[in-house]
Scaffold this motif. Sequence first.
Motif, PDB file in Angstrom:
ATOM      1  N   GLY A  25      33.889  52.142 -28.844  1.00  0.00           N
ATOM      2  CA  GLY A  25      33.938  51.705 -30.316  1.00  0.00           C
ATOM      3  C   GLY A  25      33.215  52.827 -31.056  1.00  0.00           C
ATOM      4  O   GLY A  25      32.905  52.780 -32.068  1.00  0.00           O
TER       5      GLY A  25
ATOM      6  N   TYR B 153      29.028  53.904 -34.195  1.00  0.00           N
ATOM      7  CA  TYR B 153      29.866  53.146 -33.415  1.00  0.00           C
ATOM      8  C   TYR B 153      29.897  51.661 -34.061  1.00  0.00           C
ATOM      9  O   TYR B 153      29.391  51.308 -34.917  1.00  0.00           O
ATOM     10  CB  TYR B 153      29.014  53.049 -32.041  1.00  0.00           C
ATOM     11  N   ARG B 154      30.687  50.906 -33.531  1.00  0.00           N
ATOM     12  CA  ARG B 154      31.110  49.503 -33.937  1.00  0.00           C
ATOM     13  C   ARG B 154      30.176  48.555 -33.469  1.00  0.00           C
ATOM     14  O   ARG B 154      30.046  48.584 -32.120  1.00  0.00           O
ATOM     15  CB  ARG B 154      32.302  49.270 -33.957  1.00  0.00           C
ATOM     16  N   ASN B 155      29.445  47.725 -34.065  1.00  0.00           N
ATOM     17  CA  ASN B 155      28.463  46.719 -33.719  1.00  0.00           C
ATOM     18  C   ASN B 155      29.449  45.554 -33.038  1.00  0.00           C
ATOM     19  O   ASN B 155      29.535  44.612 -33.555  1.00  0.00           O
ATOM     20  CB  ASN B 155      27.810  46.265 -34.825  1.00  0.00           C
TER      21      ASN B 155
ATOM     22  N   SER C 140      33.865  44.023 -34.668  1.00  0.00           N
ATOM     23  CA  SER C 140      33.129  44.089 -35.945  1.00  0.00           C
ATOM     24  C   SER C 140      33.618  45.324 -36.791  1.00  0.00           C
ATOM     25  O   SER C 140      34.103  46.218 -36.185  1.00  0.00           O
ATOM     26  CB  SER C 140      31.725  44.408 -35.558  1.00  0.00           C
ATOM     27  N   THR C 141      33.387  45.352 -38.151  1.00  0.00           N
ATOM     28  CA  THR C 141      33.931  46.474 -38.815  1.00  0.00           C
ATOM     29  C   THR C 141      32.541  47.210 -39.248  1.00  0.00           C
ATOM     30  O   THR C 141      32.524  48.212 -39.978  1.00  0.00           O
ATOM     31  CB  THR C 141      34.498  46.039 -40.150  1.00  0.00           C
ATOM     32  N   GLU C 142      31.440  46.681 -38.939  1.00  0.00           N
ATOM     33  CA  GLU C 142      30.087  47.323 -39.213  1.00  0.00           C
ATOM     34  C   GLU C 142      30.144  48.615 -38.209  1.00  0.00           C
ATOM     35  O   GLU C 142      30.134  48.527 -37.263  1.00  0.00           O
ATOM     36  CB  GLU C 142      28.946  46.421 -39.221  1.00  0.00           C
ATOM     37  N   LEU C 143      29.726  49.823 -39.106  1.00  0.00           N
ATOM     38  CA  LEU C 143      29.445  50.864 -38.361  1.00  0.00           C
ATOM     39  C   LEU C 143      27.992  51.154 -38.284  1.00  0.00           C
ATOM     40  O   LEU C 143      27.263  50.813 -39.314  1.00  0.00           O
ATOM     41  CB  LEU C 143      30.244  52.143 -38.962  1.00  0.00           C
TER      42      LEU C 143
END
Length: 533
Positions: free
Chosen positions: A330, A295-297, A301-304
Amino acid sequence: MASLNLIQNPWIPITCQDGSAKTIAPWQITDTTVSAVASPRPDFDGALVQFLIGLCQTALPPEDRTEWRKRLTDPPTADELKTAFSPLAGAFAIGGDGPQFMQEKGIEDKKVWQIDSLLIGLPEKEKIKDNTDWFQKRGTIDGLCPRCAALGLFTLQTNAPSGGRGHMTSVRGGGPMTTLILGKTLWQTVWANVVDLESYPHAVDDPPVADDARLFPWMGKVRTSENGEKTTPEDAHPCQVFWGLPRRILLDLGGARPGTCDLCGAETDHCIRSFWTKPYGTKYAGWVHPLSPYYRNGKNSTELLPVHPQPGGITYQNWLGLVINDKEEGKQIARTTALFVNERSEYGRVRELLGRRPSLWAFGYDMDNKKPRCWYEGTLPLFQVDDAVKEEFEETAAGMIKAASEMGKNVQWCVKVALYDNPADAKGDLSVVTARFLQATEKDFYTMLGDVAAALADGGDTLAIRRAWLDVLQEKAKALFSEYSQFDAIDEINAKRTVKAWGLLNSSASKSNKAVWKALRLPDQKKSGKGEK
């Protein structure tokens, strides 16, 4: 002690199609009589299948989807698998003088732990000291055979929870959620979750070799994290995602003595009773594991971040985010799941090749830092839909799930209103109401989801099915409310509260019921005649 090699020797417990059990080597998994792994613990079962997937992904990844499909039903022979796996055997030894599978040599002078600490869920020293090891008792695991020790080691490294200062978590954090496509045979289950090289996120150019420390980190100087160093995908071979080394461990093989394995019951000349450990193993950052959903943070955000099991278990509420992407939250499904469900026109063919309706096996620990609260697992069916109606199918499925979630929360709140003068301040845990609501509606959900797929395939509309789902939700909600609110035993004290709560449950004007209708994309309630009952 004599060396056990996890590639060359039989050590994997399995069940056959006829119900019998035996032990095989990894290169024997293409035997069509082999049905599934059968270890002493459910977390070992999940780890074993991931071990085999990682081995196939490392040793013989398919070039493209065509080769992947071919091998699904026309697997390599045992001899061909043995030939492919053998060059890696040097990295898979338990015992002997060389490097040890998933262990770090040279830490014999460090802290000694009893062998039961290798197993997730066994009582920690704090519980033993405080005499609070009520459910998992101390002293139940005093020794492990080499096979169970190897399985415990791989399971811990794969799921590594927080273990105090300097004890790193796994590539996917502590206690990750794993999702696997299930086949009819063990080979199909393993191969269905292997990624072809064209779909792999990073290039894999050179054939794998046993002494490559970028692939098998225990084969060289371990990349530790004493000074906060992180290991990213750019620092290692892509397949290290299956062979991570967050924990620095060395089994005390020299101290092994004859005895009985406390897990599998096998008599062994080498019962392992302790291990050494040291903090600050490999700290992983930026990895996306192909067998886990993410899931996206944050919305932008692009961080998974990897998904982890949560209290309540694995129900059809998890279908959204495990089987199809949850765009609103997300969440994205595992890479292997996405490759399978996106076979498009070829999906029906793959389904035929599997010999069964495809389903997803989801499992993992619900962790509270280093403490496991529960092990959860479940299977979620997959449905075949054409590209032309896929978006509509997924939108309808998502709406049905969200409507059930809203209704479940609503009936739990209404029970609180019926039972307490100040429900918002009530400390009682009524989550069992929501859990039972989801359990009571799960069978209907999958039946109706199949109806949705069939209706869309025929070019029809799903409105009648969505209305029918609303009827199911309302019926089950009322039944549970009556049971938990003691509606049938109403008295002077709770009469007002219960009547008020019943009105909230059925009010078409309530915020929760409006959310249910919106999720199901139903017409205006007043115009449709589905107002208060």
